[in-house]
Each structure stands twice: as C-alpha cells, then as structure tokens.
Design a protein around this motif. Structure first.
Motif, mmCIF file in Angstrom:
data_model
loop_
_atom_site.group_PDB
_atom_site.id
_atom_site.type_symbol
_atom_site.label_atom_id
_atom_site.label_comp_id
_atom_site.label_asym_id
_atom_site.label_seq_id
_atom_site.Cartn_x
_atom_site.Cartn_y
_atom_site.Cartn_z
ATOM 1 N N GLU A 56 25.674 12.570 -10.814
ATOM 2 C CA GLU A 56 26.540 13.164 -11.828
ATOM 3 C C GLU A 56 27.705 13.932 -11.193
ATOM 4 O O GLU A 56 28.800 13.946 -11.727
ATOM 5 N N SER A 57 27.415 14.585 -10.067
ATOM 6 C CA SER A 57 28.463 15.355 -9.392
ATOM 7 C C SER A 57 28.040 15.641 -7.957
ATOM 8 O O SER A 57 26.883 15.468 -7.592
ATOM 9 N N GLY A 58 29.002 16.098 -7.199
ATOM 10 C CA GLY A 58 28.754 16.466 -5.815
ATOM 11 C C GLY A 58 30.058 16.495 -5.051
ATOM 12 O O GLY A 58 31.069 15.953 -5.508
ATOM 13 N N PRO A 59 30.043 17.127 -3.885
ATOM 14 C CA PRO A 59 31.247 17.154 -3.061
ATOM 15 C C PRO A 59 31.697 15.739 -2.706
ATOM 16 O O PRO A 59 30.880 14.889 -2.329
ATOM 17 N N LYS A 60 32.988 15.493 -2.837
ATOM 18 C CA LYS A 60 33.525 14.152 -2.582
ATOM 19 C C LYS A 60 33.210 13.662 -1.174
ATOM 20 O O LYS A 60 32.945 12.479 -0.971
ATOM 21 N N GLU A 61 33.222 14.576 -0.195
ATOM 22 C CA GLU A 61 32.953 14.155 1.179
ATOM 23 C C GLU A 61 31.513 13.667 1.342
ATOM 24 O O GLU A 61 31.243 12.806 2.187
ATOM 25 N N ILE A 62 30.592 14.172 0.539
ATOM 26 C CA ILE A 62 29.211 13.684 0.576
ATOM 27 C C ILE A 62 29.106 12.361 -0.170
ATOM 28 O O ILE A 62 28.512 11.406 0.320
ATOM 29 N N LEU A 63 29.690 12.293 -1.360
ATOM 30 C CA LEU A 63 29.618 11.069 -2.149
ATOM 31 C C LEU A 63 30.202 9.882 -1.389
ATOM 32 O O LEU A 63 29.690 8.770 -1.484
ATOM 33 N N LYS A 64 31.253 10.117 -0.597
ATOM 34 C CA LYS A 64 31.867 9.031 0.180
ATOM 35 C C LYS A 64 30.919 8.472 1.240
ATOM 36 O O LYS A 64 31.049 7.327 1.645
ATOM 37 N N LYS A 65 29.966 9.278 1.702
ATOM 38 C CA LYS A 65 29.026 8.862 2.738
ATOM 39 C C LYS A 65 27.882 8.007 2.198
ATOM 40 O O LYS A 65 27.208 7.331 2.962
ATOM 41 N N ILE A 66 27.627 8.048 0.912
ATOM 42 C CA ILE A 66 26.437 7.420 0.338
ATOM 43 C C ILE A 66 26.548 5.899 0.400
ATOM 44 O O ILE A 66 27.474 5.306 -0.148
ATOM 45 N N LYS A 67 25.579 5.281 1.085
ATOM 46 C CA LYS A 67 25.538 3.821 1.224
ATOM 47 C C LYS A 67 25.295 3.174 -0.130
ATOM 48 O O LYS A 67 24.382 3.551 -0.857
ATOM 49 N N GLY A 68 26.133 2.212 -0.479
ATOM 50 C CA GLY A 68 25.929 1.439 -1.699
ATOM 51 C C GLY A 68 26.390 2.102 -2.980
ATOM 52 O O GLY A 68 26.174 1.562 -4.063
ATOM 53 N N LEU A 69 27.042 3.259 -2.889
ATOM 54 C CA LEU A 69 27.504 3.953 -4.094
ATOM 55 C C LEU A 69 28.620 3.138 -4.734
ATOM 56 O O LEU A 69 29.618 2.811 -4.094
ATOM 57 N N ASP A 70 28.446 2.805 -6.016
ATOM 58 C CA ASP A 70 29.459 1.995 -6.687
ATOM 59 C C ASP A 70 30.465 2.880 -7.442
ATOM 60 O O ASP A 70 30.379 4.103 -7.398
ATOM 61 N N LYS A 71 31.396 2.254 -8.137
ATOM 62 C CA LYS A 71 32.456 2.992 -8.840
ATOM 63 C C LYS A 71 31.921 3.866 -9.968
ATOM 64 O O LYS A 71 32.586 4.795 -10.403
#
Length: 90
Positions: A56-71
C-alpha cells in the motif's frame, strides 16, 4: 493465551516475514518500513493458486528494490515458493 505462546507466535511471524523479505530481495527492516498485506487465491476446493503481496505504501527507494513488483505495487508467488512455511499467510 499464555505469554510463552504469544512470544513463540511473535518469533514465528518475524521468521516468516524475514523469509518473505528475502524472497522480495529486501531486508526484514525494509519490509517493516512498508505497509503491505498478503492475499491467497484459492479454488472452491481449497487449492491454492497463488499468493499476492500488496504494497500500500513505503519509501520509494525500498519499493524500487522489490523483485517482481509490478505497476500496481504487487508481487505474485506460486504456492511452492512458500513451501518452507508451516502455516497460512493470511
């Protein structure tokens, strides 16, 4: 519920979340810095098709690291990818 059982359940949750973080390519601490939940998709017979982790939310720098995270800020896993966990993820 007794204190020992509560403590055990807390430790189990930390272990499960640590394994999830590893599967996502981030640390446990980074996972804790995000707001997320898991949904299980099953058939009418109870057969699990997949697990989807929604962020739902989180720091962008962490979200960018997540493998397989879609749009849509979600990651899907097949049931066999969670075979090392001994309980339901919901």
């Amino acid at each position: 519920m007794g204190r020992a059982k509560e403590h055990f359940m807390e430790l189990q949750q930390i272990q499960d979340e640590t394994r999830l973080a590893e599967k996502l390519g981030i640390t446990y601490e980074e996972l804790c810095a995000t707001e997320w939940h898991i949904e299980t998709f099953t058939s009418k017979d109870g057969l699990i098709y997949d697990y989807v982790v929604y962020f739902e939310s989180g720091p962008k720098e962490i979200l960018k690291k997540i493998k397989g995270l879609d749009k849509d800020n979600q990651v899907s896993f097949q049931p066999h990818e969670f075979k090392d966990n001994n309980h339901d993820h919901e």
